[in-house]
Design a protein around this motif. Structure first.
Motif, short mmCIF file in Angstrom:
data_model
loop_
_atom_site.label_atom_id
_atom_site.label_comp_id
_atom_site.label_asym_id
_atom_site.label_seq_id
_atom_site.Cartn_x
_atom_site.Cartn_y
_atom_site.Cartn_z
N THR A 149 44.62 45.32 49.55
CA THR A 149 44.60 46.68 49.02
C THR A 149 44.44 46.58 47.50
OG1 THR A 149 46.14 47.32 50.77
CG2 THR A 149 45.85 48.87 48.95
N MET A 150 43.49 47.33 46.96
CA MET A 150 43.19 47.22 45.53
C MET A 150 43.16 48.60 44.87
SD MET A 150 40.16 44.32 45.83
CE MET A 150 39.85 44.14 44.07
N LEU A 151 43.88 48.72 43.76
CA LEU A 151 43.82 49.91 42.92
C LEU A 151 43.12 49.49 41.63
CD1 LEU A 151 44.73 52.89 42.58
CD2 LEU A 151 46.80 52.03 41.46
N LEU A 152 41.91 49.99 41.42
CA LEU A 152 41.03 49.55 40.34
C LEU A 152 40.93 50.64 39.30
CD1 LEU A 152 38.53 48.35 42.98
CD2 LEU A 152 39.46 46.74 41.32
N ILE A 153 41.66 50.50 38.21
CA ILE A 153 41.59 51.44 37.10
C ILE A 153 40.47 50.96 36.20
CG2 ILE A 153 42.86 52.42 35.15
CD1 ILE A 153 45.45 51.56 36.86
N THR A 154 39.42 51.75 36.06
CA THR A 154 38.23 51.21 35.41
C THR A 154 37.41 52.27 34.71
OG1 THR A 154 36.23 49.86 35.80
CG2 THR A 154 36.82 51.46 37.52
N HIS A 155 36.65 51.83 33.71
CA HIS A 155 35.66 52.69 33.07
C HIS A 155 34.26 52.18 33.39
CE1 HIS A 155 36.32 49.40 30.20
NE2 HIS A 155 35.06 49.59 29.84
N GLU A 156 34.17 51.19 34.27
CA GLU A 156 32.88 50.64 34.70
C GLU A 156 32.40 51.42 35.93
OE1 GLU A 156 31.19 48.29 33.19
OE2 GLU A 156 32.67 47.48 31.78
N MET A 157 31.59 52.43 35.71
CA MET A 157 31.22 53.32 36.80
C MET A 157 30.35 52.62 37.86
SD MET A 157 32.85 56.00 36.02
CE MET A 157 33.96 55.82 34.62
N ALA A 158 29.43 51.78 37.42
CA ALA A 158 28.58 51.08 38.38
C ALA A 158 29.42 50.15 39.26
CB ALA A 158 27.50 50.29 37.65
N PHE A 159 30.40 49.50 38.65
CA PHE A 159 31.30 48.62 39.40
C PHE A 159 32.10 49.43 40.41
CE2 PHE A 159 35.75 47.02 39.46
CZ PHE A 159 35.54 45.88 40.22
#
Length: 263
Positions: A211-221
């Motif tokens: 289970t992954m919670l990905l806080i990101t500003h990389e929209m393509a990712f």
């Protein structure tokens, strides 16, 4: 998204209920309700100050909710049931339940006086009680997995930022958490180093187990890796599959935010 072995379909791996958080007079989260299924990959996007990082930090007990409850794998995190009522949890309970969650931060936080191998070995030995021999085998395998098998005896200062962040990811993964929180793990990196870290995260996500919670500003990712994307601004403004949220956002606030990334 694959169902993790042995997990009940009806039980989320992570459950936020009525979660609010204030720092003094500043309210950063307002009554968040969120379920994350076993093995689900959830990307959280939003402007600075929208509460994204706070959401993750509460899951690893670095920030305490002002109100509401969090469950991990069916068990209350910040509370425990006493005589049928939820009561504030003691440190022993917090330590046990938060053992299910790992986090990788923006900054690498490696021990500068330790080799890369020792950085990854330390927690399994001192927290999990794993023998040094077994911990070394696990650490070598994990560093190999993130492409650093040839750097075991190097020290953090001898590595690039991208390599240090990959060590930090290996250090978190070797603890075998059920849930991993990745908090803007590329934001401190030079642009040319971002790709190598995102590739590692994509490989982890592709395995489908965690289970992954990905806080990101990389929209393509986020679009490529996530099963679901959440746009936050103090609350959950909009959420949905990546193709829906990025391709046809419904909320004006989401549309305005995403327009900044379209050139």
């Amino acid at each position: 998204m694959k169902q993790a072995a042995g997990e009940k379909k009806s039980q989320p791996m992570v459950r936020y209920r009525g979660i609010s958080k204030s720092f003094g007079n500043l309210q950063v989260l307002n009554e968040i309700d969120l379920d994350i299924a076993p093995a689900e990959k959830v990307a959280v996007i939003g402007p600075s100050g929208s509460g994204k990082t706070t959401l993750g930090r509460m899951l690893v007990t670095l920030e305490k909710p002002t109100a509401g409850t969090i469950e991990v794998n069916g068990e209350l995190l910040w509370h425990k049931i006493v005589n049928g009522k939820p009561m504030p949890a003691d440190e022993k309970h917090l330590h046990r339940v938060r053992g299910n969650v790992g986090m990788v931060f923006q900054q690498f936080n490696l021990f500068p006086h330790m080799s890369i191998l020792r950085n990854v070995m330390e927690a399994p030995v001192h927290v999990l009680g794993v023998s040094k021999k077994e911990a070394k085998e696990q650490a070598v395998a994990m560093l190999d997995k993130v492409g650093l098998g040839q750097k075991l005896d190097n020290y953090p200062r001898q590595l690039s930022g991208g390599q240090q962040q990959r060590v930090a990811i290996a250090r978190a993964l070797v603890m075998c958490p059920k849930v991993m929180v990745f908090d803007e793990v590329t934001s401190a990196l030079d642009p040319e180093l971002v790709g190598e870290v995102l590739t590692v995260l994509k490989d982890i996500a592709a395995e489908g187990k965690m289970t992954m919670l990905l806080i990101t500003h990389e929209m393509a990712f986020a679009s490529e890796v996530a099963d679901r994307v959440i746009f936050m601004d103090g609350k959950i403004v909009e959420q949905g599959p990546p193709e829906q949220l990025f391709g046809n956002p419904q909320n004006p606030r989401t549309k305005t935010f995403l327009s900044r990334f379209r050139r």
